[in-house]
Design an enzyme around this catalytic site. Structure first.
Site, PDB file in Angstrom:
ATOM      1  CE  LYS A 201      -1.696   1.578   4.008  1.00  0.00           C
ATOM      2  NZ  LYS A 201      -1.336   2.995   4.290  1.00  0.00           N
TER       3      LYS A 201
ATOM      4  NE  ARG B 100      -0.117  12.984   7.779  1.00  0.00           N
ATOM      5  CZ  ARG B 100       1.024  12.991   7.113  1.00  0.00           C
ATOM      6  NH1 ARG B 100       1.225  12.051   6.207  1.00  0.00           N
ATOM      7  NH2 ARG B 100       1.942  13.892   7.358  1.00  0.00           N
TER       8      ARG B 100
ATOM      9  CB  CYS C  53      -5.082  10.434  11.546  1.00  0.00           C
ATOM     10  SG  CYS C  53      -3.499   9.676  11.892  1.00  0.00           S
TER      11      CYS C  53
ATOM     12  CG  ASP D  63       3.218   1.341   9.470  1.00  0.00           C
ATOM     13  OD1 ASP D  63       3.405   1.607   8.270  1.00  0.00           O
ATOM     14  OD2 ASP D  63       2.930   2.212  10.315  1.00  0.00           O
TER      15      ASP D  63
ATOM     16  CB  ILE E  64       7.315   6.586  14.509  1.00  0.00           C
ATOM     17  CG1 ILE E  64       8.536   5.667  14.364  1.00  0.00           C
ATOM     18  CG2 ILE E  64       7.004   7.334  13.209  1.00  0.00           C
ATOM     19  CD1 ILE E  64       9.800   6.357  13.936  1.00  0.00           C
TER      20      ILE E  64
HETATM   21  C1  EPZ Z   1       4.352   6.901   6.390  1.00  0.00           C
HETATM   22  O1  EPZ Z   1       3.558   7.918   6.953  1.00  0.00           O
HETATM   23  C2  EPZ Z   1       3.430   5.700   6.227  1.00  0.00           C
HETATM   24  N1  EPZ Z   1       2.333   6.038   5.319  1.00  0.00           N
HETATM   25  C3  EPZ Z   1       2.871   5.305   7.605  1.00  0.00           C
HETATM   26  O2  EPZ Z   1       2.073   4.142   7.426  1.00  0.00           O
HETATM   27  C4  EPZ Z   1       4.055   4.972   8.505  1.00  0.00           C
HETATM   28  O3  EPZ Z   1       3.572   4.650   9.789  1.00  0.00           O
HETATM   29  C5  EPZ Z   1       5.015   6.162   8.586  1.00  0.00           C
HETATM   30  O4  EPZ Z   1       5.430   6.542   7.248  1.00  0.00           O
HETATM   31  C6  EPZ Z   1       6.255   5.866   9.399  1.00  0.00           C
HETATM   32  O5  EPZ Z   1       6.932   4.767   8.870  1.00  0.00           O
HETATM   33  C7  EPZ Z   1       2.559   6.052   3.986  1.00  0.00           C
HETATM   34  O6  EPZ Z   1       3.668   5.790   3.526  1.00  0.00           O
HETATM   35  C8  EPZ Z   1       1.399   6.394   3.096  1.00  0.00           C
HETATM   36  P1  EPZ Z   1       6.300  10.231   8.556  1.00  0.00           P
HETATM   37  P2  EPZ Z   1       4.121   9.422   6.998  1.00  0.00           P
HETATM   38  O7  EPZ Z   1       6.222  11.502   7.790  1.00  0.00           O
HETATM   39  O8  EPZ Z   1       5.022   9.665   5.861  1.00  0.00           O
HETATM   40  C9  EPZ Z   1       6.483  13.600  11.872  1.00  0.00           C
HETATM   41  C10 EPZ Z   1       0.156   2.803   7.664  1.00  0.00           C
HETATM   42  O9  EPZ Z   1      -0.355   2.272   8.646  1.00  0.00           O
HETATM   43  N2  EPZ Z   1       6.361  14.565  10.766  1.00  0.00           N
HETATM   44  O10 EPZ Z   1       7.454   9.298   8.292  1.00  0.00           O
HETATM   45  O11 EPZ Z   1       2.970  10.317   7.200  1.00  0.00           O
HETATM   46  C11 EPZ Z   1       5.219  12.765  12.030  1.00  0.00           C
HETATM   47  O12 EPZ Z   1       4.264  13.446  12.812  1.00  0.00           O
HETATM   48  C12 EPZ Z   1       0.669   4.224   7.754  1.00  0.00           C
HETATM   49  O13 EPZ Z   1       0.327   2.256   6.552  1.00  0.00           O
HETATM   50  C13 EPZ Z   1       6.433  15.929  11.048  1.00  0.00           C
HETATM   51  O14 EPZ Z   1       6.581  16.334  12.200  1.00  0.00           O
HETATM   52  O15 EPZ Z   1       4.978   9.394   8.338  1.00  0.00           O
HETATM   53  C14 EPZ Z   1       5.734  11.516  12.686  1.00  0.00           C
HETATM   54  O16 EPZ Z   1       5.840  11.758  14.085  1.00  0.00           O
HETATM   55  C15 EPZ Z   1       0.402   4.831   9.134  1.00  0.00           C
HETATM   56  N3  EPZ Z   1       6.337  16.813  10.027  1.00  0.00           N
HETATM   57  C16 EPZ Z   1       7.149  11.355  12.093  1.00  0.00           C
HETATM   58  O17 EPZ Z   1       7.489  12.623  11.541  1.00  0.00           O
HETATM   59  C17 EPZ Z   1       6.173  16.405   8.724  1.00  0.00           C
HETATM   60  O18 EPZ Z   1       6.119  17.266   7.819  1.00  0.00           O
HETATM   61  C18 EPZ Z   1       7.245  10.323  10.991  1.00  0.00           C
HETATM   62  O19 EPZ Z   1       6.192  10.598  10.101  1.00  0.00           O
HETATM   63  C19 EPZ Z   1       6.089  15.023   8.456  1.00  0.00           C
HETATM   64  C20 EPZ Z   1       6.200  14.120   9.493  1.00  0.00           C
END
Ligand code: EPZ
Length: 424
Positions: A22, A92, A116, A309, A331
């Site tokens: 996905k 998202r 979320c 995840d 995370i």
């Molecule tokens: C991706 O989300 C995945 N989704 C998530 O999978 C996964 O849990 C996550 O990466 C971590 O591995 C997709 O790839 C579609 P991040 P993403 O940006 O990119 C903070 C699932 O269940 N952050 O790596 O949104 C954020 O709040 C989903 O399949 C900022 O602060 O995650 C988090 O604490 C859930 N500012 C951390 O970084 C930003 O601009 C990591 O988030 C972006 C992120």
């Protein structure tokens, strides 16, 4: 709405085929916006989330058709349009169209995702990166309006946290930007590598695949290409954890064992027998020996660390162990929504901030109950608990599950589980 019924207490035996990932399909579908013509994506899972982003692309003028697990996407006639809150609030990852639209059209207007269940999930890193490319980003009425006159210019972008979709969004903006872009502290997840392979196949110039520093030389145009989506490592891991929880012998086929280094280590440490072959993993755990399941600590980290995840799923397993373990979620700030539901099934879990202490109550420590799914991976944690519990578990709000697990009922039934859907 539908609920999932799980009659637990049965070991799992057989083979299960992993679908396409996905979290690779979403960015790769978004990347088709970068080039006119017909793109071909193979091994695309048919999920609620992939259907959502395809309807988003249709709103932007793309046309697509599915032939089995192959998608043909024609992005010749892309038009500027708002990406509505209604779409983004359901997924998202819709923000992933920002980068390609800026590269293709020089502007995009996308609703801010909002929080979320698992956390606030801001996109400040994405926006800061676009601004480095000369893009003006205005936040108004819950939307981010991004625009640039002419072509973006490359820049050095540093991520405080190796954001997965942040890396993907900036990467997709950089490939058509003028000059050189360097992305520092980039995410190294395999899904980012899958996107890089697709962009290079489209004519992009990207160095550093698999490392935390990516260097991109912008090009004038890109062309459509054919790309295969990598197997879903989180789906594969979910079935392996389910096999350890229920006991039995399960082979997960068409997966990439090398994408699951941390999980395979932790399952072995917990006492399961894990056999890695080319493109498959077999997990054995004698149902009569489940009392030997050991408590194992995990700490979620960016790849190649233990994946967030798979945190909820492993926690369900640990409630069945004969020991104590600490699970640290580093995370996301609120990814313990499954704890309250697992407690309803008899689990002994105490949380303090981002730490959870699980006191395993042995293989018969869980009993079936009516529980509620709150987010995608918490839902799969409840399914695993239901498979191990001695009687019936009813899981409501299973639309969460359908976002990320293709044919879950069919695949579990194929392993001997008693699982079916009913109307609420
Ligand atoms: C991706 O989300 C995945 N989704 C998530 O999978 C996964 O849990 C996550 O990466 C971590 O591995 C997709 O790839 C579609 P991040 P993403 O940006 O990119 C903070 C699932 O269940 N952050 O790596 O949104 C954020 O709040 C989903 O399949 C900022 O602060 O995650 C988090 O604490 C859930 N500012 C951390 O970084 C930003 O601009 C990591 O988030 C972006 C992120």
């Amino acid at each position: 709405m539908e609920k999932l019924i799980v009659e637990g207490g049965k070991p799992l035996y057989g083979e299960v085929r992993v679908s396409g990932a996905k979290n690779a399909a979403l960015p790769l579908i978004a990347a088709t916006l970068l080039a006119p013509g017909v793109h071909v994506l193979k091994n695309v899972p048919d999920l609620r989330d992939t259907r959502t982003i395809l309807s988003l692309l249709k709103e932007l003028g793309a046309m697509w058709r599915r032939d089995g697990d192959t998608l043909f996407i024609d992005c010749t006639d892309i038009v500027y349009d708002d990406v509505s809150y209604d779409l983004v609030k359901t997924m998202r990852a819709s923000v992933l169209v920002l980068g390609p639209l800026l590269g293709r059209l020089g502007r995009a207007r996308v609703s801010l995702p909002g929080g979320c269940a698992i956390g606030e999930r801001p996109i400040n890193f994405h926006i800061r990166g676009f601004e480095r490319f000369g893009v003006t980003c205005r936040l108004e009425q819950g939307y981010v309006e991004a625009a640039i006159d002419g072509r973006m210019h490359g820049a050095t972008v540093y991520f405080d946290i190796p954001s997965v979709t942040g890396t993907e969004n900036i990467l997709m903006a950089s490939v058509l930007a003028e000059g050189t872009t360097v992305i520092k502290n980039a995410a190294r997840e395999p899904e980012v590598g899958n996107l890089i392979d697709m962009l290079v196949g489209m004519g992009a110039s990207i160095e550093g695949r698999g490392s935390s520093q990516l260097t991109v030389q912008g090009v004038e145009t890109l062309r459509p290409t054919t790309t295969e989506i990598i197997p879903d490592r989180i789906e594969a891991g979910t079935y392996l954890i389910a096999a350890a929880a229920a006991g039995g012998e399960v082979t997960v086929n068409r997966c990439c064992p090398e994408h699951l280094p941390a999980l395979l280590e932790k399952l072995t440490e917990a006492g399961a027998e894990v056999v890695v072959a080319d493109g498959s993993v077999t997990l054995r755990f004698d149902p009569q020996q489940r009392r030997l399941l050991r408590g194992v600590d995990i700490k979620t980290m960016p790849y190649p660390g233990y994946p967030t995840d798979l945190q909820a799923q492993f926690m369900a397993l640990m409630t069945l162990s004969s020991g104590i373990c600490v699970i640290r979620e580093t995370i996301f700030e609120n990814r313990f929504m499954h704890v309250a539901e697992l407690r309803r099934m008899g689990a002994d879990i105490r949380t303090e901030g981002s730490n959870a202490v699980v006191a395993g109550r042995g293989p018969n420590g869980l009993s079936g109950a009516r529980v509620m799914a709150t987010d995608l991976r918490a839902s799969s944690s409840l399914v695993i608990a239901g498979l191990a519990a001695a009687n019936r578990t009813e899981i409501s709000r299973i639309y969460h599950l359908e976002r990320g697990y293709e044919d879950l009922v069919g695949k579990l039934t194929g392993l001997g589980a008693s699982v079916w859907k009913e109307q609420e």
